[in-house]
Design a protein around this motif. Structure first.
Motif, PDB file in Angstrom:
ATOM      1  N   LEU A 179       0.707  -1.238   0.028  1.00  0.00           N
ATOM      2  CA  LEU A 179      -0.041   0.107  -0.022  1.00  0.00           C
ATOM      3  C   LEU A 179       0.726   1.143  -0.010  1.00  0.00           C
ATOM      4  O   LEU A 179       0.836   2.198  -0.729  1.00  0.00           O
ATOM      5  CB  LEU A 179      -0.982   0.176   1.270  1.00  0.00           C
ATOM      6  N   MET A 180       2.133   1.236   0.812  1.00  0.00           N
ATOM      7  CA  MET A 180       2.681   2.405   0.584  1.00  0.00           C
ATOM      8  C   MET A 180       3.555   2.712  -0.578  1.00  0.00           C
ATOM      9  O   MET A 180       3.555   3.682  -0.788  1.00  0.00           O
ATOM     10  CB  MET A 180       3.865   2.154   1.881  1.00  0.00           C
ATOM     11  N   ASP A 181       3.857   1.313  -0.988  1.00  0.00           N
ATOM     12  CA  ASP A 181       4.725   1.672  -2.359  1.00  0.00           C
ATOM     13  C   ASP A 181       3.799   2.236  -3.361  1.00  0.00           C
ATOM     14  O   ASP A 181       4.096   3.035  -4.330  1.00  0.00           O
ATOM     15  CB  ASP A 181       5.098   0.218  -2.827  1.00  0.00           C
ATOM     16  N   ALA A 182       2.425   1.554  -3.432  1.00  0.00           N
ATOM     17  CA  ALA A 182       1.128   1.821  -4.388  1.00  0.00           C
ATOM     18  C   ALA A 182       0.992   3.461  -4.115  1.00  0.00           C
ATOM     19  O   ALA A 182       0.930   4.289  -4.915  1.00  0.00           O
ATOM     20  CB  ALA A 182       0.016   1.180  -4.159  1.00  0.00           C
ATOM     21  N   GLY A 183       0.985   3.965  -2.827  1.00  0.00           N
ATOM     22  CA  GLY A 183       0.964   5.470  -2.537  1.00  0.00           C
ATOM     23  C   GLY A 183       2.190   6.321  -3.082  1.00  0.00           C
ATOM     24  O   GLY A 183       1.720   7.398  -3.429  1.00  0.00           O
TER      25      GLY A 183
END
Length: 415
Positions: A179-183
């Motif tokens: 999720l952090m990488d996608a963000g």
């Protein structure tokens, strides 16, 4: 229209933003204060940059913490903070030295007009303010140090979850990291759109600010402005270039790769506002991703070499205005207090005003003199911010290179 848009998109960012700044400056000098009507277009650009800074710091820092082990993170942190303290202290010395040579302020008259100076926070208050009582409040207010603090903690917790033996916790940790990488990916895609608007924003900023100031103020405080620019030039050559040379970082190639960040910093006068471009420039300069994501957000907040030069030149300026001879002890006091002030007032509204006021108070000079420099802030803030951003990138490059050497040594020992 499609062909024009395609032509515009294909032009280099450096060409577009330089053209915007030059044309804006020319227009500002021609039409003067009337250029203020363009200021909303510049405000839009700055607000877009500020809008993207918070998610950029949050997502990239959490990802950076997860891309390396805690031992390495501590090692990188120790190196970068040592670099910040060293280069800031040197910048203070350079500011005082150049101020003594140029002697800015001679011939100016001091007005007794009082100024409202924000109260400087104590060291303890500064430390406590880093720890938020309400993280969502910190996000809403843009409290960068608090956001950095929470992002690092969250990053370490996610790391521990990803290495947990229990499958469910391990899965949660990996999901959160995705999720952090996608963000981060979403944030950088938005940033690409903002940078397409950058030349228009820079054009408006240059036109409105320079049009409002004109040549009158520049001529009256030319020595102060000149000393500021020369001081930053010396910091570039004797500190940044020397460090890059010692750590075998190709100097010309490095500055060529970071030129977009340098021009954006000069045009916007905002280290935090430039941060998105700074991080893109770090990638072009070949700086390790985990090092840049960890050090650059922190550097944009607390590493203020340009501010340190500002305090040094400003102290000499103030002393000359009131005819005060600074003793060697007073100069040492300025260096110590100025170094701490440039870090201690980070993220505080009116940081430049507070910091210079602290330095002047240290040697018994009237802080009202700060008001005499306000007329040329538009010119000096540009070069001081450029120095801050370049210092951040140089520190990241040096630490990244030192990590290469460390990994090579460790590999040879266990190879």
């Amino acid at each position: 229209m499609k062909s024009i848009w395609k032509w515009y998109k294909e032009k280099s960012f450096i060409l577009k933003i330089t053209t915007g700044f030059v044309l804006g400056a020319i227009l500002g000098l021609i039409i003067g204060p009337l250029a203020q009507i363009l200021s909303p277009f510049g405000d839009i650009f700055l607000q877009l940059l500020k809008m993207i800074v918070i998610p950029l710091i949050l997502f990239t820092l959490i990802s950076a913490v997860n891309s390396t082990n805690p031992k390495r993170m501590g090692r990188v942190g120790g190196k970068i903070f040592s670099y910040y303290l060293l280069t800031t202290a040197i910048a203070m010395f350079i500011g005082i030295m150049i101020g003594s040579i140029f002697n800015p302020g001679e011939g100016l008259e001091f007005s007794e007009q009082k100024m409202d100076v924000p109260e400087a926070p104590s060291f303890i208050d500064t430390i406590l303010a880093i720890i938020p009582t309400n993280f969502f409040h910190s996000l809403a207010n843009g409290d960068i140090l608090s956001i950095v603090f929470v992002a690092v903690i969250v990053g370490f917790v996610i790391t521990s979850m990803r290495h947990a033996e229990e499958f469910k916790i391990n899965d949660y940790g990996n999901t959160l990291l995705k999720l952090m990488d996608a963000g981060s990916e979403v944030t950088f895609r938005i940033l690409d759109g903002i940078l397409l608007y950058a030349p228009i924003g820079v054009f408006a900023i240059a036109a409105s600010k320079i049009g409002n100031q004109g040549f009158d103020v520049l001529s009256s405080l030319a020595s102060y402005v000149g000393a500021s620019y020369v001081g930053v030039g010396i910091q570039f050559v004797l500190v940044y270039m020397l460090l890059l040379f010692l750590f075998k970082v190709p100097i010309a190639k490095f500055f060529r790769n970071i030129r977009e960040a340098i021009i954006t910093a000069f045009a916007t006068s905002s280290s935090l506002g430039t941060l998105p471009v700074t991080m893109k420039s770090a990638d072009k300069a070949g700086i390790k991703n985990d090092v840049s994501k960890f050090t650059l957000p922190i550097g944009a907040t607390i590493n203020m070499d340009g501010s340190a030069i500002h305090y040094g030149v400003g102290a000499i300026f103030a002393a000359n205005v009131v005819g005060y001879d600074l003793s060697f002890g007073a100069i040492l006091g300025i260096v110590l207090v100025g170094t701490l002030a440039s870090v201690g007032t980070a993220g505080v509204p009116g940081a430049g005003l507070i910091g210079l006021s602290i330095v002047l108070t240290q040697v018994g000079l009237p802080i009202e003199i700060v008001g005499l420099t306000a007329g040329v802030n538009v010119l000096t803030d540009m070069i001081f911010t450029t120095c801050n951003v370049t210092g951040d990138l140089t520190g990241a490059a040096v630490v990244s290179k030192s990590e290469d050497k460390y990994e090579t040594q460790v590999g040879s020992e266990f190879g």
